[in-house]
Design a protein around this motif. Sequence first.
Motif, mmCIF file in Angstrom:
data_model
loop_
_atom_site.group_PDB
_atom_site.id
_atom_site.type_symbol
_atom_site.label_atom_id
_atom_site.label_comp_id
_atom_site.label_asym_id
_atom_site.label_seq_id
_atom_site.Cartn_x
_atom_site.Cartn_y
_atom_site.Cartn_z
ATOM 1 N N LEU A 22 82.305 57.549 40.092
ATOM 2 C CA LEU A 22 81.088 56.868 39.651
ATOM 3 C C LEU A 22 80.411 57.586 38.493
ATOM 4 N N ALA A 23 80.584 58.877 38.399
ATOM 5 C CA ALA A 23 79.927 59.646 37.335
ATOM 6 C C ALA A 23 80.707 59.629 36.024
ATOM 7 N N HIS A 24 81.898 59.058 36.015
ATOM 8 C CA HIS A 24 82.733 59.073 34.812
ATOM 9 C C HIS A 24 83.182 57.667 34.396
ATOM 10 N N PRO A 25 82.238 56.795 34.031
ATOM 11 C CA PRO A 25 82.645 55.475 33.528
ATOM 12 C C PRO A 25 83.110 55.584 32.077
ATOM 13 N N ASN A 26 83.696 54.496 31.585
ATOM 14 C CA ASN A 26 84.091 54.492 30.174
ATOM 15 C C ASN A 26 82.831 54.278 29.312
ATOM 16 N N LEU A 27 83.005 54.123 28.004
ATOM 17 C CA LEU A 27 81.864 54.010 27.087
ATOM 18 C C LEU A 27 80.987 52.812 27.415
ATOM 19 N N PHE A 108 85.499 53.680 37.383
ATOM 20 C CA PHE A 108 84.173 53.329 37.878
ATOM 21 C C PHE A 108 84.251 52.178 38.872
ATOM 22 N N LYS A 109 85.100 51.186 38.577
ATOM 23 C CA LYS A 109 85.260 50.059 39.503
ATOM 24 C C LYS A 109 85.818 50.536 40.842
ATOM 25 N N THR A 110 86.768 51.455 40.792
ATOM 26 C CA THR A 110 87.331 52.000 42.024
ATOM 27 C C THR A 110 86.268 52.764 42.810
ATOM 28 N N GLY A 111 85.440 53.523 42.107
ATOM 29 C CA GLY A 111 84.355 54.240 42.769
ATOM 30 C C GLY A 111 83.334 53.306 43.382
ATOM 31 N N ALA A 112 83.053 52.195 42.697
ATOM 32 C CA ALA A 112 82.089 51.229 43.225
ATOM 33 C C ALA A 112 82.611 50.569 44.493
ATOM 34 N N VAL A 113 83.911 50.305 44.558
ATOM 35 C CA VAL A 113 84.485 49.685 45.747
ATOM 36 C C VAL A 113 84.680 50.722 46.855
ATOM 37 N N LEU A 114 84.877 51.978 46.476
ATOM 38 C CA LEU A 114 85.148 53.018 47.470
ATOM 39 C C LEU A 114 83.945 53.304 48.369
ATOM 40 N N LEU A 115 82.731 53.168 47.863
ATOM 41 C CA LEU A 115 81.564 53.456 48.707
ATOM 42 C C LEU A 115 81.471 52.520 49.909
ATOM 43 N N PRO A 116 81.575 51.194 49.746
ATOM 44 C CA PRO A 116 81.569 50.367 50.960
ATOM 45 C C PRO A 116 82.799 50.586 51.847
ATOM 46 N N VAL A 117 83.907 51.031 51.257
ATOM 47 C CA VAL A 117 85.082 51.356 52.073
ATOM 48 C C VAL A 117 84.772 52.559 52.972
ATOM 49 N N ILE A 118 84.112 53.564 52.421
ATOM 50 C CA ILE A 118 83.726 54.737 53.213
ATOM 51 C C ILE A 118 82.794 54.319 54.349
ATOM 52 N N LEU A 119 81.831 53.461 54.032
ATOM 53 C CA LEU A 119 80.909 52.991 55.068
ATOM 54 C C LEU A 119 81.639 52.169 56.124
ATOM 55 N N ALA A 120 82.624 51.374 55.712
ATOM 56 C CA ALA A 120 83.408 50.605 56.678
ATOM 57 C C ALA A 120 84.222 51.528 57.575
ATOM 58 N N ILE A 121 84.724 52.618 57.020
ATOM 59 C CA ILE A 121 85.447 53.598 57.845
ATOM 60 C C ILE A 121 84.514 54.183 58.901
ATOM 61 N N ILE A 122 83.306 54.529 58.493
ATOM 62 C CA ILE A 122 82.347 55.121 59.434
ATOM 63 C C ILE A 122 82.000 54.137 60.542
ATOM 64 N N PHE A 123 81.618 52.914 60.164
ATOM 65 C CA PHE A 123 81.205 51.949 61.182
ATOM 66 C C PHE A 123 82.395 51.374 61.949
ATOM 67 N N GLY A 124 83.583 51.380 61.342
ATOM 68 C CA GLY A 124 84.775 50.982 62.080
ATOM 69 C C GLY A 124 85.116 51.981 63.164
ATOM 70 N N LYS A 125 84.998 53.269 62.848
ATOM 71 C CA LYS A 125 85.236 54.301 63.859
ATOM 72 C C LYS A 125 84.186 54.232 64.958
ATOM 73 N N THR A 126 82.946 53.984 64.560
ATOM 74 C CA THR A 126 81.882 53.852 65.556
ATOM 75 C C THR A 126 82.149 52.661 66.466
ATOM 76 N N SER A 127 82.560 51.541 65.880
ATOM 77 C CA SER A 127 82.883 50.353 66.679
ATOM 78 C C SER A 127 84.010 50.651 67.655
ATOM 79 N N TYR A 128 85.052 51.296 67.156
ATOM 80 C CA TYR A 128 86.179 51.638 68.022
ATOM 81 C C TYR A 128 85.745 52.570 69.152
ATOM 82 N N ASP A 129 84.954 53.586 68.816
ATOM 83 C CA ASP A 129 84.504 54.535 69.838
ATOM 84 C C ASP A 129 83.629 53.865 70.887
#
Length: 140
Positions: A22-27, A108-129
């Motif tokens: 996210l900190a390294h987008p193009n021009l 940057f696009k990959t970083g933007a999509v990665l944040l909700p993926v991280i949150l889905a991992i957290i809440f997916g693990k919580t759901s499973y637990d």
Amino acid sequence: MRNNQFYYLVLFVLVIVDAWLLAHPNLIGQISIFWYDHDYLETLPKAMATVAVTVLVALLLSFLISRALSGTLAAVLAVTLFVVCLFAIFQTYTRFSTGTYQLMGSGFKTGAVLLPVILAIIFGKTSYDVLTTKKPQKRR
């Protein structure tokens, strides 16, 4: 215990990677960040703080769901948050695949999509637990 250490290590690495992307987008992305006043993504420390605080809030919320709430309510809330994160992944991906957002650079696009993926991992693990943990029943 070892399983949890690996889980938190993976989350830590994902936070670092996401902040760097996210900190390294193009021009065009740098101009967009300046134009739309997204100063929380201008530098690596600011992006790291933004991503880390978001992930820590999600971890705190998942901890509260799994520890403080009853079985049915915890399961409904955890699964709902997981589904919301899945929708956010879809929405972020479609937003950054069309229009002017698609010009911001693949990192940057990959970083933007990665944040909700991280949150889905957290809440997916919580759901499973929450769904697989059996609470001891009270004796009558």
